[in-house]
Design an enzyme around this catalytic site. Structure first.
Site, PDB file in Angstrom:
ATOM      1  N   GLU A 136       0.803  -1.221   0.000  1.00 33.54           N
ATOM      2  CA  GLU A 136       0.000   0.000   0.000  1.00 33.54           C
ATOM      3  C   GLU A 136       0.838   1.275   0.000  1.00 33.54           C
ATOM      4  O   GLU A 136       0.304   2.367  -0.219  1.00 33.54           O
ATOM      5  CB  GLU A 136      -0.950  -0.006   1.201  1.00 33.54           C
ATOM      6  CG  GLU A 136      -2.049  -1.063   1.068  1.00 33.54           C
ATOM      7  CD  GLU A 136      -2.987  -1.100   2.258  1.00 33.54           C
ATOM      8  OE1 GLU A 136      -2.619  -0.595   3.330  1.00 33.54           O
ATOM      9  OE2 GLU A 136      -4.093  -1.643   2.113  1.00 33.54           O
TER      10      GLU A 136
ATOM     11  N   GLU B  11       7.336 -21.407   8.831  1.00 29.47           N
ATOM     12  CA  GLU B  11       7.767 -20.474   9.868  1.00 29.47           C
ATOM     13  C   GLU B  11       8.801 -21.075  10.810  1.00 29.47           C
ATOM     14  O   GLU B  11       9.429 -20.357  11.603  1.00 29.47           O
ATOM     15  CB  GLU B  11       6.577 -19.972  10.677  1.00 29.47           C
ATOM     16  CG  GLU B  11       5.931 -21.001  11.580  1.00 29.47           C
ATOM     17  CD  GLU B  11       4.830 -20.374  12.436  1.00 29.47           C
ATOM     18  OE1 GLU B  11       4.985 -20.388  13.666  1.00 29.47           O
ATOM     19  OE2 GLU B  11       3.847 -19.873  11.872  1.00 29.47           O
TER      20      GLU B  11
END
Length: 266
Positions: A77, A108
């Site tokens: 963004e 992860e």
């Protein structure tokens, strides 16, 4: 870890929709208070980020699961909002871009992969790496931060538990302690909201400090759709005291609100 503590609510499956929503709303109201307590830490992280980006460095996010997705979202963004080039803010998620839409098993847990992911961007000591991990114990994030510090990079983090391994690995830790979730351990809820707020504040404050906002307006935003073109025209109308037709002409000529305003000054 307080994020894994039992919910204050129980027998959720017996509650009405009204009581489920009211319960979630009641605990969500504690999130801004938790963020407020972390403002001094967040201020230090913003200052460190401004210093690096102001000299041509980049901001990298590393995270897994919800935390990784929030980093990717915030990074994506920044170009349309502030007009910065793609690559100034980069979001990396354990498991790669596939993991944005679909969980990648065990990604992860690899403490070495984050640094390999960062090295693909020719990362250097002008950059800053911010780890995002609600639990504060994600190996992907811990390993990435440790290697970044070892190589002389600035490091920060956003976590939702106090005294975590991720915070210990970061030079500028931000600990937003959100406590038990409505659904026990579901950190996409309060913790995710807190991380989103902190990320909003980090990049917005950084790019305001770097001159990417004028007054209170996004003068460098990309004019990528009709809504944003209309917003740009209204900015010019307000700033220059002109009608919309004239504002539209200026925007077409110069391609951005800032360029149009600068042209009128000369």
């Amino acid at each position: 870890m307080s994020t894994e503590s039992p919910s204050y609510f129980d027998h959720l499956e017996t509650l009405s929709t009204h009581h489920l929503l009211a319960g979630m709303n009641s605990v969500d109201q504690t999130v801004p208070q938790a963020v407020a307590k972390a403002l001094p830490q967040l201020e230090a992280l913003v200052e460190a980020t401004v210093a690096r980006l102001g000299k041509g460095g980049r901001l990298f996010y590393i995270g897994a699961g919800t935390s990784g997705r929030l980093g990717v979202l915030d990074a994506s963004e920044c170009p349309p909002t502030f007009g910065v080039p793609h690559g100034v803010v980069v979001g990396l998620i354990a498991g790669g871009d596939t993991a944005i839409r679909k969980a990648v098993e065990n990604a992860e847990d690899d403490a070495e992969q984050a640094w390999r992911d960062l090295e693909a961007y020719n990362i250097n000591d002008q950059d800053i790496v911010v780890g995002i991990a609600a639990s504060g114990r994600t190996p992907y994030v811990i390993g990435g931060l440790e290697q970044a510090r070892k190589h002389g990079l600035a490091t920060g983090c956003i976590v939702c538990n106090a005294g975590s391994a991720v915070a210990a690995a970061a030079e500028f830790p931000v600990e937003v302690v959100t406590g038990p979730e409505f659904v026990t351990g579901s950190t996409r809820l309060k913790a995710g909201t807190a991380q989103k707020l902190a990320l909003n504040m980090l990049t917005t404050a950084t790019f305001i400090r770097l001159g990417r906002v004028k007054g209170n307006k996004m003068v460098d935003m990309q004019l990528s759709n009709a809504k944003l073109v209309d917003r740009g025209e209204r900015m010019l109308m307000d700033e220059l005291g002109i009608e919309q037709d004239a504002a539209a002409t200026l925007l077409r000529q110069h391609g951005s609100v800032r360029a149009a305003l600068d042209a009128q000054k000369h």
